[in-house]
Design a protein around this motif. Structure first.
Motif, PDB file in Angstrom:
ATOM      1  N   ALA A  31     -30.727 -69.360  27.381  1.00 61.38           N
ATOM      2  CA  ALA A  31     -29.502 -69.892  26.779  1.00 61.38           C
ATOM      3  C   ALA A  31     -29.553 -71.416  26.704  1.00 61.38           C
ATOM      4  N   LEU A  32     -30.060 -72.065  27.743  1.00 62.30           N
ATOM      5  CA  LEU A  32     -30.148 -73.521  27.766  1.00 62.30           C
ATOM      6  C   LEU A  32     -31.167 -74.037  26.763  1.00 62.30           C
ATOM      7  N   GLU A  33     -32.315 -73.405  26.717  1.00 63.59           N
ATOM      8  CA  GLU A  33     -33.366 -73.894  25.815  1.00 63.59           C
ATOM      9  C   GLU A  33     -32.990 -73.668  24.357  1.00 63.59           C
ATOM     10  N   SER A  34     -32.168 -72.642  24.090  1.00 63.72           N
ATOM     11  CA  SER A  34     -31.698 -72.442  22.714  1.00 63.72           C
ATOM     12  C   SER A  34     -30.770 -73.570  22.270  1.00 63.72           C
ATOM     13  N   LEU A  35     -30.216 -74.299  23.262  1.00 62.51           N
ATOM     14  CA  LEU A  35     -29.357 -75.453  22.971  1.00 62.51           C
ATOM     15  C   LEU A  35     -30.134 -76.769  23.016  1.00 62.51           C
ATOM     16  N   GLY A  36     -31.437 -76.674  23.216  1.00 58.76           N
ATOM     17  CA  GLY A  36     -32.266 -77.867  23.247  1.00 58.76           C
ATOM     18  C   GLY A  36     -32.345 -78.548  24.600  1.00 58.76           C
ATOM     19  N   VAL A  37     -31.955 -77.839  25.663  1.00 59.63           N
ATOM     20  CA  VAL A  37     -31.991 -78.398  27.011  1.00 59.63           C
ATOM     21  C   VAL A  37     -33.297 -77.967  27.697  1.00 59.63           C
ATOM     22  N   THR A  38     -34.105 -78.921  28.096  1.00 67.26           N
ATOM     23  CA  THR A  38     -35.368 -78.616  28.771  1.00 67.26           C
ATOM     24  C   THR A  38     -35.073 -78.062  30.163  1.00 67.26           C
ATOM     25  N   THR A  39     -35.677 -76.925  30.469  1.00 65.64           N
ATOM     26  CA  THR A  39     -35.326 -76.188  31.683  1.00 65.64           C
ATOM     27  C   THR A  39     -36.583 -75.698  32.400  1.00 65.64           C
ATOM     28  N   ARG A  40     -36.515 -75.671  33.714  1.00 60.93           N
ATOM     29  CA  ARG A  40     -37.580 -75.079  34.527  1.00 60.93           C
ATOM     30  C   ARG A  40     -36.955 -74.098  35.518  1.00 60.93           C
ATOM     31  N   THR A  41     -37.503 -72.894  35.573  1.00 58.27           N
ATOM     32  CA  THR A  41     -37.083 -71.924  36.577  1.00 58.27           C
ATOM     33  C   THR A  41     -38.104 -71.919  37.703  1.00 58.27           C
ATOM     34  N   GLN A  42     -37.616 -72.018  38.934  1.00 67.26           N
ATOM     35  CA  GLN A  42     -38.481 -71.949  40.116  1.00 67.26           C
ATOM     36  C   GLN A  42     -38.014 -70.795  40.993  1.00 67.26           C
ATOM     37  N   THR A  43     -38.949 -69.999  41.439  1.00 69.19           N
ATOM     38  CA  THR A  43     -38.606 -68.827  42.252  1.00 69.19           C
ATOM     39  C   THR A  43     -39.141 -68.962  43.667  1.00 69.19           C
ATOM     40  N   ALA A  44     -38.355 -68.445  44.619  1.00 67.15           N
ATOM     41  CA  ALA A  44     -38.776 -68.451  46.018  1.00 67.15           C
ATOM     42  C   ALA A  44     -39.823 -67.378  46.287  1.00 67.15           C
ATOM     43  N   ILE A  45     -39.913 -66.390  45.398  1.00 61.84           N
ATOM     44  CA  ILE A  45     -40.980 -65.384  45.437  1.00 61.84           C
ATOM     45  C   ILE A  45     -41.880 -65.665  44.245  1.00 61.84           C
TER      46      ILE A  45
END
Length: 238
Positions: free
Chosen positions: A90-104
Motif C-alpha cells: 500500500a505504501l509503495e503504491s503511493l510512492g513511499v520507499t519501504t523496507r520490511t524487516q522480520t524477526a524470523i
C-alpha cells in the motif's frame, strides 16, 4: 502543522487493519494509513511500523483450545508478516520507499531485523515495517513495539486501535459508564491493570521513558494529529 515527534513507532493492531470487516485486511484502511504515513514522511518524520496479526490468527485463542502455545505464537508471527507485506504494498503504491524487516528470517520476502540497518533506513526517509513480533513465543506485538521503540530510540509509540478511541477503566463496549482517561503514567497502567497493553510492554516503556499515545484509527488523520501533538485519545508517559 508543527511536528511534535521526529521518530515514531506506529503500532497497528490486526483489528485496526481489518476495519469494519472484523477479519482479513480492509484495503480502504490500508490506503488511509498509507496516505497518513506519506504525509508524515513529507513532513520530515521518521516512521517505523509494528503490525499485529489478530485479524488473521490469534495465538492465545488457539492455545486455549489445546494447541501448543509456542506453535500457536509462531503462527501468529507469520500472520503479522502477511499484514506487513500488505502495508508495504500500500505504501509503495503511493510512492513511499519501504523496507520490511522480520524477526524470523525469510529472505525471499523481507530483510532480517538488524538494528543499525533499520536506523539507517529511517535516516534516509524510508518507512521500516517490523514484522514477526520479537521472534519469540510468549511475547505480544505490543512488547515488540516497545522493544523496537527502545532499540531505535523512538520519541513515541502511536498505538492505533480499531475498536476503542482511548484507554478506559473498563471495556467501553460492554460498560457504557466506563471512565475514559486522557493522561496516565506507566505506573498507573500497571497498577490498575488496564488492558491497553500487556505488563511486559508497559514495563519496558516505563524503564525506557517511552511515551505512548493510544487512539482510534476510525477518525480522519488521527495518526498525523497525534504526531503533531493534538490532544486525542490517551497519553501515557512517566
Amino acid at each position: 502543522m508543527q511536528v511534535e515527534y521526529k521518530r515514531v513507532v506506529l503500532k497497528l493492531s490486526g483489528e485496526a487493519l481489518a476495519g469494519s470487516k472484523g477479519t482479513g485486511i480492509d484495503s480502504r484502511v490500508l490506503k488511509d494509513v498509507g496516505v497518513q504515513i506519506k504525509t508524515l514522511i513529507e513532513m520530515g518524520v521518521q516512521v517505523a511500523c509494528v503490525v499485529g496479526g489478530g485479524n488473521i490468527w490469534r495465538g492465545a485463542a488457539a492455545s486455549s483450545q489445546g494447541m501448543d502455545r509456542a506453535t500457536a505464537d509462531y503462527m501468529g508471527m507469520l500472520a503479522t508478516v502477511i499484514n506487513a507485506l500488505a502495508l508495504q504494498d500500500a505504501l509503495e503504491s503511493l510512492g513511499v520507499t519501504t523496507r520490511t524487516q522480520t524477526a524470523i528470517e525469510m529472505r525471499q520476502v523481507a530483510e532480517p531485523y538488524i538494528r543499525r540497518r533499520a536506523i539507517r533506513h529511517l535516516e534516509k526517509g524510508r518507512v521500516v515495517i517490523f514484522a514477526a513480533g520479537t521472534g519469540n513465543p510468549y511475547f505480544s506485538t505490543d512488547t515488540a513495539a516497545a522493544l523496537r521503540a527502545a532499540e531505535i530510540e523512538a520519541d513515541v509509540i502511536l498505538m492505533a486501535k480499531g475498536n476503542v478511541d482511548a484507554v478506559y477503566d473498563r471495556d467501553p463496549r460492554k460498560e457504557p459508564n466506563a471512565q475514559k482517561f486522557t493522561e496516565l503514567t506507566h505506573h498507573q497502567v500497571l497498577n490498575l491493570g488496564l488492558g491497553v497493553m500487556d505488563a511486559t510492554a508497559a514495563s519496558l516503556c516505563m524503564d525506557n521513558n517511552i511515551t505512548i499515545i493510544v487512539f482510534s484509527m476510525s477518525e480522519d488523520s488521527n495518526i498525523v494529529k497525534a504526531v503533531c501533538g493534538e490532544k486525542i485519545g490517551t497519553v501515557i508517559r512517566g
